[in-house]
Design a protein around this motif. Sequence first.
Motif, mmCIF file in Angstrom:
data_model
loop_
_atom_site.group_PDB
_atom_site.id
_atom_site.type_symbol
_atom_site.label_atom_id
_atom_site.label_comp_id
_atom_site.label_asym_id
_atom_site.label_seq_id
_atom_site.Cartn_x
_atom_site.Cartn_y
_atom_site.Cartn_z
ATOM 1 N N ALA A 33 0.833 -1.213 0.000
ATOM 2 C CA ALA A 33 0.000 0.000 0.000
ATOM 3 C C ALA A 33 0.867 1.263 0.000
ATOM 4 C CB ALA A 33 -0.916 -0.009 1.214
ATOM 5 N N LEU A 34 2.162 1.104 0.309
ATOM 6 C CA LEU A 34 3.024 2.286 0.409
ATOM 7 C C LEU A 34 3.791 2.586 -0.881
ATOM 8 C CD1 LEU A 34 4.389 1.985 4.079
ATOM 9 C CD2 LEU A 34 2.465 3.319 3.223
ATOM 10 N N LYS A 35 3.506 1.854 -1.938
ATOM 11 C CA LYS A 35 4.205 2.095 -3.208
ATOM 12 C C LYS A 35 4.102 3.558 -3.673
ATOM 13 C CE LYS A 35 6.816 1.052 -6.492
ATOM 14 N NZ LYS A 35 6.985 -0.126 -7.314
ATOM 15 N N PRO A 36 2.911 4.202 -3.586
ATOM 16 C CA PRO A 36 2.850 5.618 -3.976
ATOM 17 C C PRO A 36 3.748 6.497 -3.102
ATOM 18 C CG PRO A 36 0.632 4.685 -3.684
ATOM 19 C CD PRO A 36 1.599 3.662 -3.185
ATOM 20 N N VAL A 37 3.911 6.075 -1.839
ATOM 21 C CA VAL A 37 4.762 6.846 -0.927
ATOM 22 C C VAL A 37 6.234 6.714 -1.356
ATOM 23 C CG1 VAL A 37 5.453 7.142 1.494
ATOM 24 C CG2 VAL A 37 3.095 6.508 0.940
ATOM 25 N N PHE A 38 6.606 5.523 -1.843
ATOM 26 C CA PHE A 38 7.964 5.306 -2.361
ATOM 27 C C PHE A 38 8.254 6.329 -3.463
ATOM 28 C CE2 PHE A 38 10.784 3.003 -5.407
ATOM 29 C CZ PHE A 38 11.904 2.882 -4.593
ATOM 30 N N ASP A 39 7.294 6.534 -4.338
ATOM 31 C CA ASP A 39 7.472 7.505 -5.419
ATOM 32 C C ASP A 39 7.579 8.927 -4.860
ATOM 33 O OD1 ASP A 39 7.346 5.386 -7.210
ATOM 34 O OD2 ASP A 39 5.171 5.570 -7.477
ATOM 35 N N GLN A 40 6.795 9.218 -3.814
ATOM 36 C CA GLN A 40 6.860 10.558 -3.217
ATOM 37 C C GLN A 40 8.214 10.820 -2.545
ATOM 38 O OE1 GLN A 40 3.028 10.100 -1.034
ATOM 39 N NE2 GLN A 40 2.548 12.110 -1.862
ATOM 40 N N PHE A 41 8.887 9.746 -2.166
ATOM 41 C CA PHE A 41 10.230 9.879 -1.590
ATOM 42 C C PHE A 41 11.293 9.999 -2.695
ATOM 43 C CE2 PHE A 41 10.647 9.386 3.056
ATOM 44 C CZ PHE A 41 9.314 9.235 3.413
ATOM 45 N N GLY A 42 10.854 9.936 -3.956
ATOM 46 C CA GLY A 42 11.808 10.029 -5.055
ATOM 47 C C GLY A 42 12.496 8.716 -5.357
ATOM 48 N N GLY A 43 11.845 7.617 -5.030
ATOM 49 C CA GLY A 43 12.423 6.303 -5.327
ATOM 50 C C GLY A 43 13.703 6.056 -4.551
ATOM 51 N N LYS A 44 14.505 5.120 -5.021
ATOM 52 C CA LYS A 44 15.720 4.747 -4.285
ATOM 53 C C LYS A 44 16.729 5.906 -4.256
ATOM 54 C CE LYS A 44 19.065 1.254 -3.376
ATOM 55 N NZ LYS A 44 19.608 -0.066 -3.599
ATOM 56 N N ALA A 45 16.827 6.624 -5.388
ATOM 57 C CA ALA A 45 17.763 7.757 -5.439
ATOM 58 C C ALA A 45 17.363 8.816 -4.404
ATOM 59 C CB ALA A 45 17.780 8.352 -6.840
ATOM 60 N N GLY A 46 16.056 9.007 -4.245
ATOM 61 C CA GLY A 46 15.570 9.963 -3.253
ATOM 62 C C GLY A 46 15.940 9.522 -1.840
ATOM 63 N N LEU A 47 15.853 8.218 -1.598
ATOM 64 C CA LEU A 47 16.187 7.697 -0.270
ATOM 65 C C LEU A 47 17.686 7.837 0.011
ATOM 66 C CD1 LEU A 47 13.967 4.452 -0.072
ATOM 67 C CD2 LEU A 47 13.699 6.569 1.263
ATOM 68 N N VAL A 48 18.511 7.619 -1.012
ATOM 69 C CA VAL A 48 19.966 7.766 -0.834
ATOM 70 C C VAL A 48 20.290 9.214 -0.450
ATOM 71 C CG1 VAL A 48 22.194 7.703 -2.051
ATOM 72 C CG2 VAL A 48 20.554 5.827 -2.375
ATOM 73 N N ALA A 49 19.679 10.165 -1.168
ATOM 74 C CA ALA A 49 19.918 11.591 -0.884
ATOM 75 C C ALA A 49 19.380 11.962 0.496
ATOM 76 C CB ALA A 49 19.259 12.443 -1.960
ATOM 77 N N LEU A 50 18.217 11.406 0.832
ATOM 78 C CA LEU A 50 17.609 11.686 2.139
ATOM 79 C C LEU A 50 18.532 11.213 3.266
ATOM 80 C CD1 LEU A 50 15.036 12.442 3.874
ATOM 81 C CD2 LEU A 50 14.384 10.031 3.644
ATOM 82 N N MET A 51 19.104 10.036 3.097
ATOM 83 C CA MET A 51 19.921 9.453 4.165
ATOM 84 C C MET A 51 21.179 10.262 4.424
ATOM 85 S SD MET A 51 18.072 7.318 5.414
ATOM 86 C CE MET A 51 17.172 6.285 4.295
ATOM 87 N N ASP A 52 21.724 10.919 3.369
ATOM 88 C CA ASP A 52 22.888 11.787 3.582
ATOM 89 C C ASP A 52 22.535 12.890 4.576
ATOM 90 O OD1 ASP A 52 24.639 10.423 1.953
ATOM 91 O OD2 ASP A 52 24.167 11.615 0.168
ATOM 92 N N ASP A 53 21.379 13.523 4.354
ATOM 93 C CA ASP A 53 20.984 14.611 5.249
ATOM 94 C C ASP A 53 20.560 14.095 6.628
ATOM 95 O OD1 ASP A 53 21.311 17.199 3.994
ATOM 96 O OD2 ASP A 53 19.978 16.402 2.442
ATOM 97 N N PHE A 54 19.920 12.939 6.636
ATOM 98 C CA PHE A 54 19.509 12.347 7.918
ATOM 99 C C PHE A 54 20.762 12.083 8.770
ATOM 100 C CE2 PHE A 54 17.670 8.159 9.850
ATOM 101 C CZ PHE A 54 17.358 8.806 11.030
#
Length: 159
Positions: A41-62
């Motif tokens: 059910a969270l697949k649309p949320v994955f897209d809102q996070f910018g996919g895997k590339a978005g998660l990689v960028a997010l984790m740098d700031d986290f």
Amino acid sequence: MLKQTLLPLFLAAVLAAGAAQAQSAMPVSHPVADPAPRDPALKPVFDQFGGKAGLVALMDDFMANLMADPRTRPFFEPVDREHVKAELVDQFCVILDGPCTYTGKNMERIHRGLDIHRSQFNALVEDLQKAMDKHGIPFRAQNKLLATLAPMHREVVTK
Ligand code: HEM
């Protein structure tokens, strides 16, 4: 007469056997929760996070936030932060139904012995929220991820 003396003995034996069985059946530890429960059910949320590339960028700031925060820095200073970031990317990616596999440890095992307090758990969540805000992730999408992470406090917080 015989019946009268044997019945209590019989009952005592049954109770003793039952108690022994109950003891051996007693769980020695609680079941380990899935560290990366996939939720289609969270697949649309994955897209809102910018996919895997978005998660990689997010984790740098986290991770940058965790290191800038005196409440969390002492935990992350001595560890392989690149490794932790990579595991977090995979963990979040799987939770959000992305095309990833989480091969890291379970939450109880990796945090065992770190003596993490509830306030330190909350600090980490704040640092994650700050990073998600910076990346423009919609509030509702943030909350969907956080709702999956929140119950993990049971395995992470030990103090
Ligand atoms: C829901 C909350 C949390 C999640 C989802 C989470 C997730 C993770 C993951 C996936 C890893 C890497 C696993 C591996 O290497 O196999 C990890 C490692 C680690 N986490 Fe957490 N964590 C959480 C909360 C916390 C908190 C509150 C702290 C401390 C304030 C913390 C400190 C650490 C440290 C120090 C490591 C590295 C341990 C090591 O390499 O030996 N974590 N975490």
